[in-house]
Each structure stands twice: as C-alpha cells, then as structure tokens.
Scaffold this motif. Structure first.
Motif, PDB file in Angstrom:
ATOM      1  N   ALA C  20      33.929  35.028  37.529  1.00 49.80           N
ATOM      2  CA  ALA C  20      34.869  34.175  38.257  1.00 49.80           C
ATOM      3  C   ALA C  20      36.301  34.539  37.873  1.00 49.80           C
ATOM      4  CB  ALA C  20      34.576  32.711  37.967  1.00 49.80           C
ATOM      5  N   GLN C  21      36.446  34.988  36.633  1.00 51.68           N
ATOM      6  CA  GLN C  21      37.780  35.429  36.202  1.00 51.68           C
ATOM      7  C   GLN C  21      37.825  36.954  36.173  1.00 51.68           C
ATOM      8  OE1 GLN C  21      37.499  33.259  32.637  1.00 51.68           O
ATOM      9  NE2 GLN C  21      37.706  31.347  33.764  1.00 51.68           N
ATOM     10  N   LEU C  22      37.711  37.499  37.340  1.00 53.67           N
ATOM     11  CA  LEU C  22      37.713  38.952  37.501  1.00 53.67           C
ATOM     12  C   LEU C  22      38.937  39.540  36.792  1.00 53.67           C
ATOM     13  CD1 LEU C  22      36.034  41.054  39.026  1.00 53.67           C
ATOM     14  CD2 LEU C  22      37.512  40.687  41.003  1.00 53.67           C
ATOM     15  N   PRO C  23      38.733  40.526  35.919  1.00 54.35           N
ATOM     16  CA  PRO C  23      39.880  41.116  35.231  1.00 54.35           C
ATOM     17  C   PRO C  23      40.810  41.823  36.218  1.00 54.35           C
ATOM     18  CG  PRO C  23      37.866  42.367  34.760  1.00 54.35           C
ATOM     19  CD  PRO C  23      37.458  41.164  35.537  1.00 54.35           C
ATOM     20  N   ASP C  24      42.029  42.013  35.826  1.00 53.77           N
ATOM     21  CA  ASP C  24      42.989  42.783  36.612  1.00 53.77           C
ATOM     22  C   ASP C  24      43.476  43.919  35.718  1.00 53.77           C
ATOM     23  OD1 ASP C  24      45.111  43.896  37.935  1.00 53.77           O
ATOM     24  OD2 ASP C  24      45.901  41.992  38.646  1.00 53.77           O
ATOM     25  N   PRO C  25      42.860  45.092  35.865  1.00 57.34           N
ATOM     26  CA  PRO C  25      43.192  46.193  34.937  1.00 57.34           C
ATOM     27  C   PRO C  25      44.663  46.598  34.972  1.00 57.34           C
ATOM     28  CG  PRO C  25      41.176  46.669  36.155  1.00 57.34           C
ATOM     29  CD  PRO C  25      41.785  45.458  36.792  1.00 57.34           C
ATOM     30  N   GLY C  26      45.359  46.309  36.071  1.00 54.94           N
ATOM     31  CA  GLY C  26      46.777  46.682  36.161  1.00 54.94           C
ATOM     32  C   GLY C  26      46.963  48.150  36.520  1.00 54.94           C
ATOM     33  N   PHE C 222      39.507  45.057  48.119  1.00 53.59           N
ATOM     34  CA  PHE C 222      40.628  45.614  47.336  1.00 53.59           C
ATOM     35  C   PHE C 222      40.626  44.982  45.935  1.00 53.59           C
ATOM     36  CE2 PHE C 222      43.584  46.198  51.309  1.00 53.59           C
ATOM     37  CZ  PHE C 222      42.815  47.266  51.715  1.00 53.59           C
ATOM     38  N   ARG C 223      40.520  43.666  45.918  1.00 51.80           N
ATOM     39  CA  ARG C 223      40.596  42.937  44.643  1.00 51.80           C
ATOM     40  C   ARG C 223      39.490  43.363  43.683  1.00 51.80           C
ATOM     41  NH1 ARG C 223      41.125  41.502  40.479  1.00 51.80           N
ATOM     42  NH2 ARG C 223      41.368  39.446  39.538  1.00 51.80           N
ATOM     43  N   MET C 224      38.296  43.635  44.228  1.00 52.24           N
ATOM     44  CA  MET C 224      37.167  43.974  43.363  1.00 52.24           C
ATOM     45  C   MET C 224      37.153  45.445  42.962  1.00 52.24           C
ATOM     46  SD  MET C 224      34.149  41.701  45.127  1.00 52.24           S
ATOM     47  CE  MET C 224      33.171  40.772  43.938  1.00 52.24           C
ATOM     48  N   ALA C 226      39.837  48.042  43.461  1.00 57.78           N
ATOM     49  CA  ALA C 226      41.041  48.723  42.972  1.00 57.78           C
ATOM     50  C   ALA C 226      41.370  48.317  41.538  1.00 57.78           C
ATOM     51  CB  ALA C 226      42.219  48.386  43.890  1.00 57.78           C
ATOM     52  N   SER C 227      42.260  49.065  40.914  1.00 57.85           N
ATOM     53  CA  SER C 227      42.751  48.693  39.591  1.00 57.85           C
ATOM     54  C   SER C 227      43.770  47.569  39.672  1.00 57.85           C
ATOM     55  CB  SER C 227      43.411  49.911  38.920  1.00 57.85           C
ATOM     56  OG  SER C 227      42.425  50.822  38.487  1.00 57.85           O
ATOM     57  N   HIS C 228      44.466  47.498  40.792  1.00 64.27           N
ATOM     58  CA  HIS C 228      45.457  46.441  40.969  1.00 64.27           C
ATOM     59  C   HIS C 228      45.810  46.342  42.451  1.00 64.27           C
ATOM     60  CE1 HIS C 228      48.521  43.638  39.697  1.00 64.27           C
ATOM     61  NE2 HIS C 228      49.442  44.294  40.375  1.00 64.27           N
ATOM     62  N   VAL C 229      46.208  45.139  42.880  1.00 64.73           N
ATOM     63  CA  VAL C 229      46.679  44.934  44.238  1.00 64.73           C
ATOM     64  C   VAL C 229      48.128  44.460  44.173  1.00 64.73           C
ATOM     65  CG1 VAL C 229      46.336  43.658  46.387  1.00 64.73           C
ATOM     66  CG2 VAL C 229      44.358  44.359  45.031  1.00 64.73           C
ATOM     67  N   PHE C 230      49.008  45.210  44.810  1.00 65.47           N
ATOM     68  CA  PHE C 230      50.434  44.871  44.857  1.00 65.47           C
ATOM     69  C   PHE C 230      50.800  44.289  46.224  1.00 65.47           C
ATOM     70  CE2 PHE C 230      50.779  48.619  41.906  1.00 65.47           C
ATOM     71  CZ  PHE C 230      51.567  48.067  40.905  1.00 65.47           C
ATOM     72  N   THR C 231      51.893  43.528  46.287  1.00 63.66           N
ATOM     73  CA  THR C 231      52.630  43.403  47.546  1.00 63.66           C
ATOM     74  C   THR C 231      53.705  44.498  47.502  1.00 63.66           C
ATOM     75  OG1 THR C 231      54.274  41.914  46.605  1.00 63.66           O
ATOM     76  CG2 THR C 231      52.337  40.896  47.624  1.00 63.66           C
ATOM     77  N   THR C 232      54.292  44.781  48.637  1.00 61.14           N
ATOM     78  CA  THR C 232      55.345  45.804  48.664  1.00 61.14           C
ATOM     79  C   THR C 232      56.489  45.418  47.715  1.00 61.14           C
ATOM     80  OG1 THR C 232      54.753  46.303  50.950  1.00 61.14           O
ATOM     81  CG2 THR C 232      56.892  47.087  50.193  1.00 61.14           C
ATOM     82  N   LYS C 233      56.850  44.158  47.723  1.00 58.43           N
ATOM     83  CA  LYS C 233      57.935  43.692  46.846  1.00 58.43           C
ATOM     84  C   LYS C 233      57.574  43.889  45.371  1.00 58.43           C
ATOM     85  CE  LYS C 233      60.969  40.501  49.261  1.00 58.43           C
ATOM     86  NZ  LYS C 233      61.036  41.519  50.321  1.00 58.43           N
TER      87      LYS C 233
ATOM     88  N   GLU D 103      34.510  47.280  37.862  1.00 57.71           N
ATOM     89  CA  GLU D 103      33.964  48.203  36.856  1.00 57.71           C
ATOM     90  C   GLU D 103      34.268  47.680  35.459  1.00 57.71           C
ATOM     91  OE1 GLU D 103      34.739  52.619  37.606  1.00 57.71           O
ATOM     92  OE2 GLU D 103      36.025  51.654  39.099  1.00 57.71           O
ATOM     93  N   ALA D 104      35.495  47.222  35.272  1.00 56.21           N
ATOM     94  CA  ALA D 104      35.885  46.669  33.967  1.00 56.21           C
ATOM     95  C   ALA D 104      34.995  45.487  33.607  1.00 56.21           C
ATOM     96  CB  ALA D 104      37.355  46.244  33.995  1.00 56.21           C
ATOM     97  N   LEU D 105      34.754  44.631  34.612  1.00 57.90           N
ATOM     98  CA  LEU D 105      33.911  43.469  34.358  1.00 57.90           C
ATOM     99  C   LEU D 105      32.476  43.875  34.033  1.00 57.90           C
ATOM    100  CD1 LEU D 105      33.508  40.440  34.323  1.00 57.90           C
ATOM    101  CD2 LEU D 105      33.008  40.538  36.766  1.00 57.90           C
TER     102      LEU D 105
END
Lengths: 243, 243, 243, 243
Positions: C20-26, C222-224, C226-233, D103-105
């Motif tokens: 539920a707290q999916l990591p965000d590798p950055g 994308f969220r699951m 990718a390593s990270h999801v950005f907005t353009t900003k 993958e990290a998870l």
C-alpha cells in the motif's frame, strides 16, 4: 568402474564421430517461406562502392551480383515474399562514443552514409543506394524494405516483426556481407525461432590474402548454424521441385 | 567527369587500404567492466565431455582450461564482477520441431542435458555441470549465474539485464565455444550497445582437420566485430596497468 | 505451529502495508540521462490529427502540447540529449495478416501513414509529420530521430542502441500516447536495464467517458513500473537543482 | 479551402467514431495455438503469499485460482500446449543497483525469492513455488516451464523461442498479475508477432481502494492491445466449438 570408464570413452568417441558427421537438417520451401536479402547496396556490390577493394574478388568469384538477382527473380516466380534489410548510417550515428573495429572503419570511410532518416537528398546512386539492377525487383510494390539495421543484425530493425506479420517462419537468406550482416541475420533469426537456409554463393565477404578470410569464416558458421546451405542453383532446383 | 572517376578510383583504393588496415579501437578496463564466461561446462572442457573428440585439441593448444580459470581469478583480484552464461537442455527442449545443424547434433548426443529446470537430479558431475576446478570461482557468492541460453546467444536469457542492473557497459568475453556461443554472445552484446573485448585463448572450438575450423572462423570475426582482442597474458597486463 | 501461522499472518499483513505504501525510488538527472519523446506527431497532437476526437480532451487537460515542448527546451538548456521515436506505417504494413484491436483501427483510419520508407512524398504536414512547433527542436542537428517503431514499443527500432552508443542509462520519458507507445517504451526500456522516469503531463491518452480511460490506466502503471513520476514543473525544478 | 476544412473535420469526427467503436479482431483457436500462464505462484495466489493483502480481493472476485486451473485443464483436453513463465529472484538479484517502484517493493518483501538458480533448497511450498493445486498440471511431463522472467516481460527468458520451436504463433494468455507480468507478456508477444488473446478472469491485480486499481488498468490495455479478450467461460465455449 573400469567398465564405466570404457563406456564413457566409447561415448566420447561416438560423439566425436557424430560431430565429425554434422547432420544436415535440410530445408523444404513451403508457403510460410520468405527470401531475405541483406545490404544489396552499392558500397558492397558495385565496383564504385567503398569496399570493392576488399570484397570485389569474392563477389566476382561467387558470381554474387547475379545470384542475388536470381533470388529476387525466384521470389517473383515462385511467389515467395521478399524482404530487404538495408544498412544506413545517418549524421547522428557518427557521434557514437564507441565502436567495434569494423564499425569504426565503416564510419571512417563513409560507408552506407545518408544525410538523415527523413531525407533522401543525395541518396540516388550513392553507396547506400540499391545496386541499380536490383531497383526493379525492390521497388515493385511487393518487396518489403525494413528499417535499416545499425550494427550487423536485425535486432535494431523491424525485420522479425515484418516476417511474422506475414506468417513467415522459414527464411532463405542471401546478401552482403557473408560473415558480418548476413551471418548476424542468420544468428538472430535462429534465436528468434526461424528455420533458416543460407545461399552461399548469393553472398561474399572481405578477403585479404594471408590476413583475413571472411568468406571461409562464414562458410564454417553457415554450415553449423543454419538448417541447410544451398547454392543458388540447388535452390532453384529445390523451388522448382516444390511447385 | 574523368577527374570524378579518378577521384572515385582513388577513394575506393584508399578504402581498400583502410580496410586492409582494420582499426583497433582498443579496450580500457574501468569500473563499469565485467567478465562474461560462456559455457564453462564439462561437455566442452573435460576429456569426458561429449565434444572432447572435436574440441579437445583446440582446448589444449590454447591452454583454454587454465586461461578461463585465470579470467575467474582476475575478476576476483581486480574486483571485476563475473557473469556466467550456461547452456542447458531440458527434456522439453528435445521436442523442438526444427533445429539448425549443430542444434540437431547437440540434442542427438545429449549435450548439456539436464532433467528439468526445477531439479538438479543427476546434475552433479554431468556434462552440463561446471568444470570441477571452476566451482570455487562460480559458487563463491559473488559470480552471477544467468539463466541458460538455449541456442547460442544471450537473447533467451537474462545476461543483458543482469549486466545493466549492475551498471556494466563493457565486457571482457571468454568461454566456449569460440565460433558458436562465445561469438553469438559477442554479436548480441555489441547489438545491445556494450563495448566488448574477447580473450582469444580463453576459448576454443571444434576443429576437424581438412573439414572445418571453428577456431579460425572465430578469430576472423572477433577481430572484425569486437573492440579489441586480447590474449590472457595481455589482459593480465592491461588490468595490472589499470589498477 | 500456531506461532508460525501467526507470524505468517503478520508477514502477509506487513507486506500488504508495504504494498500500500509503494516505494518511490526517485530519479536523479545526471550526465548519462537523456530525454525520449514518443510520437510527437500530428495524428495525436494536432486538432487535425485522426485521433483528436478521442485524445484531444486529455491533451488539452494535461497541457500536453506545451509540456512536450518544454521537454525539448529542457534538453537544449540542460544539455540533455534528446531522442525521438516516431510511429510510421508504410504501404506494405497494410498487408499484415493479423493485428491487435488498436493496430487494426490505426490501419483503418490511415494513422501515421507514409508512402514508403525511402520517400517523403506527401509527408510534409501529414498526420505522420511532427507537430509544426516541434520541428525546430527536432531538426536542429542534435536530436536523434530513430527508425519508426511498428507496434507500440522500441523492440522494432534502434532506440536502445542509439541510447547506449551515447552512454545513456537513464531516461526521462514523455510523448504520446500514455498507455500505448509511451508505456510500451517505459516497459521495454526497463526490461533493457534503463532507469526510467515518466513525465505524466507531457503525455495524454484516449479517453471515452464511461467506456475507456487510457490515461488513468497509464498513471497506474507509470507509478508501479517507473523509478519516478514527474510533472513537467517538478522536472524543471529537479533539472535546475542538478545544475 | 473551406470544403477541405469541412472534409477534414468530417474525417476527424469519423475517426473519433471509429475509435469509439474499437474493432474486435477476434481470435480463432487452431493447431498453432498455445496457452501461456504467467506467475501461477503462491506469492500471488495463496492466502499465505506476500501480496495477498493487496491482490486477494481481486483474485477472489475474478475466481482467478479456479479459472487458471480451467486453462490448464483446457490445454489438456483440447491438446493445446501449455507454457508457464515463472518469476524468481535469486540472491544475486538483490544486488541490483536500481529498480522501478514495484521491483523495489518485490525485493523488499522477499517476493518470489529463491536461494539460487542451481538449487531448490527451501523452494518447496515457498512463495516462489507453484500453487499446490497446479502442480499436477505443470509437472505432467508436457507443460513447458521457461526460465524465469526477471522484470515483468519475457524479454529475459526463453518463452518466445520455446513457442516458436513448437510452431506456435497464437497465444491464449492468463496468469498473474494482470497489469504487470501478464500485460508485459501481452505487449512483448505482440511486438514479437504473435496473435494474442487474454482471458480476463484468469488473472487479477493489486487493487487498493481509492488509490490504485491495477485490474481496471489492465482491462483497458487488454482491450486495446490484444486481438480479443475472453472470459474463461467464453474460451471454453470457443474451444469446444473449434473441435
């Protein structure tokens, strides 16, 4: 124990025998068979091409130019779809940060150079263009011209997909040059689960007497990796017989 | 016009010269470099292996067994990650509907046979097992053993991913056999954008005098396709110098 | 035994929590990072394009046209190489013997159609051409335009090789359309060992209210994946900070 | 000019209509069709598996466990070859230098963990093992178990080759989890030129109410990418009819 060793020795001996008598799985042309030609371009096949100095003799000895044309004609006559996998380098490819030996050479001598992927400026008649006599076979509205491969094999283009989308699972392979693009196409098509036969005189390679013999190297690997190796004449006969 | 033809002839001549003097891009060992070994298995390298009858002489002439071991040791000493890409055939692989010549032979002589992917029954000491003297280098908790390749190249296993996931972009390649799995690994790694050097005496191939010389074929293609060709001694020196 | 079951339950519960707290590798932009844009072409992004009726609303809501342009500009400003992976169909592609649902539709509505790979006849301003405002960013002698992908992912073109030949191992991904070509590029680049971030408002997708929401589907994946999801900003800020 | 604009508007409108009425190419089961199951393993399908907390509800709602078993049985009854593509992580995979979010998870929660590729120590009954009730269908001497995929798709294993070596060009796809491995298999098989149908209730996905719905995402993409989407019941009927 001794018995075990003796039977081991016998097995190894027999395997050696078997290996010496490499099987020839054979290749039957059917309705799922296509002809694939690699690099039928001036830089390999025209006396004006940049590699003629090293491949010209092999091209002449094999009668390669005529035999590739025979493959195109056989495709037409026997209704076998024809796929052409060309080799082009664009301006941006010259910015690659590393290359293998022959890649470095190809870039240095301007082999297969085109200005860019979305322009045909200066393409007509250049080293990257088809050999003039093949144009009527390639531009006939039937042959499929894939995107260019960028090293030697079809890993970087759409050849495999184009074949599969037409229901092809068997390939008759010819084109240039024997131990580089032709062999890399053979190897990759086999990895992708195609049954492949090579036409050994519808190809040729760089031969520098006493230094390097790309054609002999290719013959060794064709024999071991392909399902069968044809001459053009043998293929003509096989296709005639299958009709 | 004449001038144009003369300059063309000159260009072709120079290209021929350039080709004859194939560049050697070279290969520098750095922190993104790994050692990759193909098929360090009994069926190729042990006198009891099923192919010894045809590869044994080449293995002995090259001192292949010792040189592959030196590569494992160099990896350890110089902290270069080691990846091993093995070759296994399971019961279900014997049901393939078509094969190239050597694939047919390998299946016929039971080369690299294992019972299945999820059992190691009868594996220990079999032709598919590692050469005994390599086990301490492979089972050291550091070497990465990939899934088996199933034809000759790494297209069918996870080698490319494993290398990339460790930040590797340069590969020093050795193992068996020179013109088949080693060369197919070379070709595929190059297509995938790795810089590759081959160690030409840490490999060997089937040689049947007067009939087939897989080792010579491999040498020709290593020279043309790789960034550099080392001997084991040259590699030792190069790695020593880079530290 | 009971204890074992309790600890199992605890573990599963904790895994559920972790999930539920999916990591965000950055994702950190560095000198090995490139920008990759899929399909910045009229048929997706121009009100005259053949898919505008179903993607137009999503394009407008995300401000996609401007955000993709911002990615091109960021590449220029921050000296990040830009790679463009286009989508073209030639006459021969219309002879494919089978297609998935959307492939069938694309062919039916003439999406991305070009006459052939070696002609640019009628290309200028067509649905297959770049959006007019992007031309100065793509035709600047720096951006790399790959061969076309032929289904959704880069398996059929040279994108992976082009990235590797420039030393790229991290990709910032945007372009059209979110759940099809963009996501297939994400998935394939991840399989090939790239670290990938997606810019979620530099893309858009087909949305048919009450029936299909390609954009939501893409966001989930994308969220699951990718390593990270950005907005353009967010990306602009991150790149600014990294300089 | 006005007329041109009006016809353009009409065309775009019609394309929108066409898009809204996405074609359904359909899927006919024939003698070149196989069943492919991804990840039929405890970590996804058993209440003791590490992801049950997030996928359990979707698994129960779809009746996934029973429906996957029905696919295995259909393979047996209708003589359709069955291929299983598992997901394993070995000790060395935990040293990867970067990973996407999931993958990290997976690595964090020890999902699909096995000790190594050449040992089955502690495998029996673990999260990486087959669901107990499937063992009789997978270990029947007929199903082909491929090497593990290492991210989500079959790019890193031998699935494509195994299918081709048996003459398969059409795939019926089920297994876990819908929007990750199942969908990545769908996408890659389509890129490789297979005709693919998905069985939408023989799969399931992570659903976290109000946050993420992997199953809905998968349904959107199955509909757009596959040739056809079946329910298990519809497939049973279709196979019955084809016999």
């Amino acid at each position: 124990m001794k018995k075990h060793i003796l039977s081991l020795i016998a097995m190894v001996f027999l395997a050696g025998q078997a290996f010496a008598q490499l099987p020839d799985p054979g290749f039957t042309v059917d309705e799922h068979t296509a002809i694939v030609i690699t690099d039928p371009q001036n830089d390999f096949l025209s006396p004006n091409g940049v590699t003629w100095g090293v491949v010209g003799k092999s091209v002449e000895e094999n009668n390669t130019v005529e035999n590739i044309e025979t493959l195109f004609e056989l495709g037409q006559k026997a209704d076998l779809p024809v796929f052409v996998s060309p080799h082009y380098y664009y301006a941006h490819d010259h910015k690659w940060e590393f290359e293998g030996a022959l890649e470095a050479l190809m870039h240095k001598i301007g082999m297969f150079d085109r200005k860019g992927p979305l322009t045909t400026e200066n393409f007509e008649g250049s080293g990257a263009d088809w050999l003039e006599r093949y144009k009527k076979h390639i531009n006939n509205g039937k042959a499929v011209v894939t995107s260019p491969h960028k090293v030697y094999g079809p890993e970087t283009n759409d050849l495999v997909l184009q074949l599969r989308k037409r229901g092809i699972n068997k390939v008759i392979l010819g084109g240039m040059s024997a131990n580089l693009c032709t062999e890399s196409h053979l190897r990759e098509l086999v990895e992708q689960g195609f049954e492949v036969a090579v036409v050994k005189d519808a190809t040729a390679a760089a031969v520098i007497p006493g230094k390097i013999d790309g054609y002999q190297a290719a013959l060794v690997n064709f024999r071991m990796i392909a399902s069968h190796v044809f001459t053009t004449k043998e293929l003509e006969k096989a296709i005639g017989a299958s009709k």
